[in-house]
Motif scaffolding. Structure first.
Motif, PDB file in Angstrom:
ATOM      1  N   HIS A 172       0.867  -1.178   0.000  1.00 18.48           N
ATOM      2  CA  HIS A 172       0.000   0.000   0.000  1.00 18.48           C
ATOM      3  C   HIS A 172       0.900   1.223   0.000  1.00 18.48           C
ATOM      4  O   HIS A 172       1.859   1.290   0.768  1.00 18.48           O
ATOM      5  CB  HIS A 172      -0.899   0.002   1.241  1.00 18.48           C
ATOM      6  N   THR A 206       0.799   7.793  -1.558  1.00 17.66           N
ATOM      7  CA  THR A 206       0.818   8.599  -2.777  1.00 17.66           C
ATOM      8  C   THR A 206       1.640   7.891  -3.850  1.00 17.66           C
ATOM      9  O   THR A 206       2.436   6.997  -3.545  1.00 17.66           O
ATOM     10  CB  THR A 206       1.446   9.986  -2.538  1.00 17.66           C
ATOM     11  N   ALA A 207       1.484   8.325  -5.087  1.00 15.89           N
ATOM     12  CA  ALA A 207       2.263   7.760  -6.193  1.00 15.89           C
ATOM     13  C   ALA A 207       3.743   8.036  -6.014  1.00 15.89           C
ATOM     14  O   ALA A 207       4.591   7.252  -6.447  1.00 15.89           O
ATOM     15  CB  ALA A 207       1.766   8.317  -7.525  1.00 15.89           C
ATOM     16  N   ALA A 213      -1.932  10.446  -8.008  1.00 14.85           N
ATOM     17  CA  ALA A 213      -2.798   9.367  -7.512  1.00 14.85           C
ATOM     18  C   ALA A 213      -2.482   9.094  -6.039  1.00 14.85           C
ATOM     19  O   ALA A 213      -1.345   9.255  -5.595  1.00 14.85           O
ATOM     20  CB  ALA A 213      -2.592   8.105  -8.335  1.00 14.85           C
ATOM     21  N   THR A 214      -3.496   8.688  -5.300  1.00 13.55           N
ATOM     22  CA  THR A 214      -3.330   8.399  -3.873  1.00 13.55           C
ATOM     23  C   THR A 214      -3.964   7.058  -3.527  1.00 13.55           C
ATOM     24  O   THR A 214      -4.653   6.460  -4.343  1.00 13.55           O
ATOM     25  CB  THR A 214      -3.992   9.501  -3.005  1.00 13.55           C
ATOM     26  N   ASP A 215      -3.733   6.609  -2.301  1.00 17.04           N
ATOM     27  CA  ASP A 215      -4.303   5.372  -1.766  1.00 17.04           C
ATOM     28  C   ASP A 215      -4.136   4.219  -2.752  1.00 17.04           C
ATOM     29  O   ASP A 215      -5.089   3.596  -3.188  1.00 17.04           O
ATOM     30  CB  ASP A 215      -5.774   5.562  -1.399  1.00 17.04           C
ATOM     31  N   ILE A 216      -2.887   3.938  -3.096  1.00 13.35           N
ATOM     32  CA  ILE A 216      -2.553   2.937  -4.108  1.00 13.35           C
ATOM     33  C   ILE A 216      -2.339   1.590  -3.432  1.00 13.35           C
ATOM     34  O   ILE A 216      -1.530   1.468  -2.520  1.00 13.35           O
ATOM     35  CB  ILE A 216      -1.287   3.356  -4.875  1.00 13.35           C
ATOM     36  N   ARG A 217      -3.074   0.594  -3.892  1.00 13.46           N
ATOM     37  CA  ARG A 217      -2.917  -0.774  -3.389  1.00 13.46           C
ATOM     38  C   ARG A 217      -2.546  -1.666  -4.556  1.00 13.46           C
ATOM     39  O   ARG A 217      -3.174  -1.605  -5.604  1.00 13.46           O
ATOM     40  CB  ARG A 217      -4.207  -1.259  -2.744  1.00 13.46           C
ATOM     41  N   PHE A 267      -6.368   2.524  -7.165  1.00 15.18           N
ATOM     42  CA  PHE A 267      -5.900   3.823  -6.702  1.00 15.18           C
ATOM     43  C   PHE A 267      -7.009   4.852  -6.857  1.00 15.18           C
ATOM     44  O   PHE A 267      -8.007   4.622  -7.543  1.00 15.18           O
ATOM     45  CB  PHE A 267      -4.623   4.268  -7.434  1.00 15.18           C
ATOM     46  N   ARG A 317     -12.190   6.353  -8.286  1.00 11.55           N
ATOM     47  CA  ARG A 317     -11.492   5.104  -7.995  1.00 11.55           C
ATOM     48  C   ARG A 317     -11.196   4.368  -9.299  1.00 11.55           C
ATOM     49  O   ARG A 317     -12.066   4.216 -10.139  1.00 11.55           O
ATOM     50  CB  ARG A 317     -12.356   4.247  -7.078  1.00 11.55           C
TER      51      ARG A 317
END
Length: 159
Positions: free
Chosen positions: A46, A49-50, A71-75, A89, A145
């Motif tokens: 996780h 941020t990118a 992009a944020t919240d990247i899984r 993301f 999303r």
């Protein structure tokens, strides 16, 4: 009567079954990372941020070039081989532009080979091919999303 060995065997099977179902869905930590990597041959990461994620394609968990820098919240969940992966993301101010399959025709892929608790069901009808990286991705956008996956099929533009 020989109830004690039966009770121990039943308890052991119950504990192992619980671990087998719960382990892939536990938050990443050294124990779950090690077991997922060894037993399931999968890894998860996780990134807030990118900028926190690697961008070089040869590194584990490297982001595809088409993911916006804000992009944020990247899984990311990927096979240990690094080929099959699912990514989720949230878009920032930069919109995700349209598919870029300039040359060649995208190959039909059979569906994500990995599962994750954060991956939604029913994305298949919304998927579009995305071919600007080494691997061909199937991308679904739902509001801000974005869900993307690849089975390791090379992009027609790669090579």
């Amino acid at each position: 009567m020989k109830r004690r060995p039966l009770a121990i065997a039943t308890g052991t099977v119950g504990v192992l079954a619980t671990v087998a179902f719960a382990l892939p869905n536990l938050p990443p930590n050294p124990v779950t990372d090690s077991v997922n990597d060894t037993l399931f041959e999968e890894k998860s990461r996780h990134f807030v941020t990118a900028a926190d994620a690697p961008r070089h394609e040869k590194r584990a968990f490297a982001l595809p070039a088409w993911i916006p820098a804000d992009a944020t919240d990247i899984r990311i969940r990927e096979r240990s081989s690094g080929k099959a992966r699912v990514i989720r993301f949230t878009l920032g101010a930069t919109p995700l532009d349209g598919p870029q399959c300039a040359s060649g025709t995208p190959k039909q892929q059979s569906g994500p080979k990995l599962g994750a608790t954060w991956w939604p069901r029913g994305t298949r009808a919304e998927e579009r091919p995305e071919c600007r990286d080494f691997y061909q991705y199937q991308v679904t956008v739902r509001g801000k999303r974005v869900y993307a996956w690849t089975d390791g099929t090379p992009s027609p533009t790669a090579g």
